[in-house]
Write a protein that holds these residues in place. Structure first.
Motif, PDB file in Angstrom:
ATOM      1  N   PHE A  84      -9.931  -4.529 -18.078  1.00 53.03           N
ATOM      2  CA  PHE A  84     -10.514  -3.586 -19.041  1.00 53.03           C
ATOM      3  C   PHE A  84     -10.355  -3.969 -20.503  1.00 53.03           C
ATOM      4  N   LYS A  85      -9.613  -5.052 -20.803  1.00 54.63           N
ATOM      5  CA  LYS A  85      -9.324  -5.304 -22.231  1.00 54.63           C
ATOM      6  C   LYS A  85     -10.581  -5.581 -23.055  1.00 54.63           C
ATOM      7  N   GLY A  86     -11.599  -6.191 -22.445  1.00 55.87           N
ATOM      8  CA  GLY A  86     -12.840  -6.447 -23.174  1.00 55.87           C
ATOM      9  C   GLY A  86     -13.529  -5.148 -23.545  1.00 55.87           C
ATOM     10  N   GLU A  87     -13.609  -4.267 -22.577  1.00 55.68           N
ATOM     11  CA  GLU A  87     -14.291  -2.988 -22.764  1.00 55.68           C
ATOM     12  C   GLU A  87     -13.549  -2.074 -23.748  1.00 55.68           C
ATOM     13  N   ILE A  88     -12.218  -2.098 -23.664  1.00 59.14           N
ATOM     14  CA  ILE A  88     -11.422  -1.186 -24.492  1.00 59.14           C
ATOM     15  C   ILE A  88     -11.221  -1.748 -25.901  1.00 59.14           C
ATOM     16  N   GLY A  89     -11.029  -3.052 -26.005  1.00 57.17           N
ATOM     17  CA  GLY A  89     -10.809  -3.672 -27.321  1.00 57.17           C
ATOM     18  C   GLY A  89      -9.329  -3.956 -27.522  1.00 57.17           C
ATOM     19  N   GLU A  90      -9.029  -5.236 -27.775  1.00 55.54           N
ATOM     20  CA  GLU A  90      -7.616  -5.611 -27.891  1.00 55.54           C
ATOM     21  C   GLU A  90      -6.944  -4.992 -29.116  1.00 55.54           C
ATOM     22  N   ASP A  91      -7.734  -4.739 -30.170  1.00 53.80           N
ATOM     23  CA  ASP A  91      -7.136  -4.148 -31.377  1.00 53.80           C
ATOM     24  C   ASP A  91      -6.560  -2.761 -31.083  1.00 53.80           C
ATOM     25  N   VAL A  92      -7.305  -1.971 -30.307  1.00 52.77           N
ATOM     26  CA  VAL A  92      -6.837  -0.616 -29.984  1.00 52.77           C
ATOM     27  C   VAL A  92      -5.626  -0.692 -29.054  1.00 52.77           C
ATOM     28  N   ILE A  93      -5.687  -1.627 -28.112  1.00 52.73           N
ATOM     29  CA  ILE A  93      -4.566  -1.785 -27.181  1.00 52.73           C
ATOM     30  C   ILE A  93      -3.308  -2.154 -27.976  1.00 52.73           C
TER      31      ILE A  93
END
Ligand code: EAX
Length: 332
Positions: A318-327
């Motif tokens: 899911f990291k692509g969909e969620i965005g690594e910056d937010v994670i």
């Protein structure tokens, strides 16, 4: 003289007409005021943290508006599931709701970051992120759906219960049929653990557990307690695998129909009640597992590191969909 009397008569008539007019205006205003009611739907029990926090909101709101705005609470999924409530808010057929953020992922993907396993271990950090820019961007992403997100309350750290066996390690979860909220990240997490995920609305859960349609479920301790899941689930594992925030949502059409003063009162009441609810949740924490043990549950504390390791593939998916910056904002 005659002229004087006619003038006097006219004056009397005018004064009384204006008086009547004013009276009528006051009546409609009173009626108009009476019509302002905020109906708030949620799925949890009357003695849950949601209902208690919302009671607080009701008290503050009604006191600050001197009863001009009434608040009516509908607990226990009386008005339907969380998804129904979110849709109702979006269409303007319901004024407000308090829901887990998990079903919101179906309306805006921005919320999905909270659903990653073990992303939040420290709730203070989570409050900081939710009350800041990241949280605001999430809530703002609902505006074009007719929804205004006023603030993040707490649902809690989710724990796993089941009727089959004590859970001590990730492998013990394998093969269990687990009810989950309707959320793709949650479903993937339990798939990765080898369980059979069964997404289902909360209102159907107790019966499903009782009739053994599913073996288990996962929810914060306060829900396991107030929804009496201990009656049908002998095993409780203190996993804390997901942190579940709750979102206080208001219908945009309703909100925009309020005067700026009333909007301000609403915002303040939500903020005050939110603070109260968060503190209430924290205060409950210690006594809850003790209570549930007394109520007959067998409690285990599985190794978090092992569970974290086992659910890592969910991040990759899911990291692509969620965005690594937010994670990263949540992980740091
Ligand atoms: O938001 O569905 C759930 O398991 C939630 O924790 C509950 O409805 C409260």
């Amino acid at each position: 003289m005659k002229k004087f009397f006619s003038l006097l008569l006219i004056l009397v008539l005018v004064v009384s007409l204006v008086g009547c007019g004013q009276q009528a205006a006051e009546d409609t205003e009173k009626d108009g005021e009476k019509a302002v009611t905020i109906r708030i739907a949620h799925t949890l029990a009357p003695d849950s943290h949601y209902n208690k926090g919302l009671q607080k909101f009701k008290e503050i709101m009604e006191e600050k508006t001197e009863g001009r705005i009434k608040v009516e609470l509908f607990h226990s999924a009386q008005l339907g599931s969380e998804r129904d409530a979110i849709e109702g808010i979006s269409m303007g057929t319901l004024e407000a709701t308090l829901v887990s953020t998990a079903p919101l992922a179906n309306f805006s993907k921005k919320f999905m970051v909270f659903d990653l396993p073990f992303i939040i271990q420290d709730r203070e950090k989570a409050f900081e992120v939710m009350d800041g820019e990241v949280g605001k961007a999430m809530m703002d992403s609902l505006n074009d759906k007719g929804i205004i997100g006023l603030g993040f309350w707490e649902n809690g750290f989710r724990m796993l219960t089941n009727s089959k066996r004590a859970i001590n390690k990730p492998e013990d979860i394998s093969g269990l049929k687990i009810r989950l909220m309707e959320n793709p990240v949650h479903v993937e997490t339990f798939k990765v653990l080898g369980a059979q995920p069964v997404p289902m609305p909360f209102g159907e859960l107790f019966t499903a557990l009782q009739q053994k349609t599913v073996d288990g479920q996962e929810n914060p301790l306060v829900i396991i307690d107030t929804s009496k899941f201990y009656e049908v689930q002998p095993y409780l594992a203190l996993t804390g695998h997901f942190y579940s925030p709750a979102a206080f949502l208001v219908s945009k059409s309703f909100y925009e129909g309020l005067s700026p003063e009333d909007q301000k009162v609403l915002n303040e009441a939500e903020q005050e009640a939110r603070q109260w609810e968060r503190e209430y949740c924290i205060s409950l924490e210690k006594e809850l597992s003790e209570n549930l043990k007394e109520k007959g549950m067998e409690i285990t504390t599985p190794d978090k590191k092992a569970l974290q390791e086992a659910t890592k593939p969910v991040y990759d998916k899911f990291k692509g969909e969620i965005g690594e910056d937010v994670i990263n904002a949540l992980l740091q």
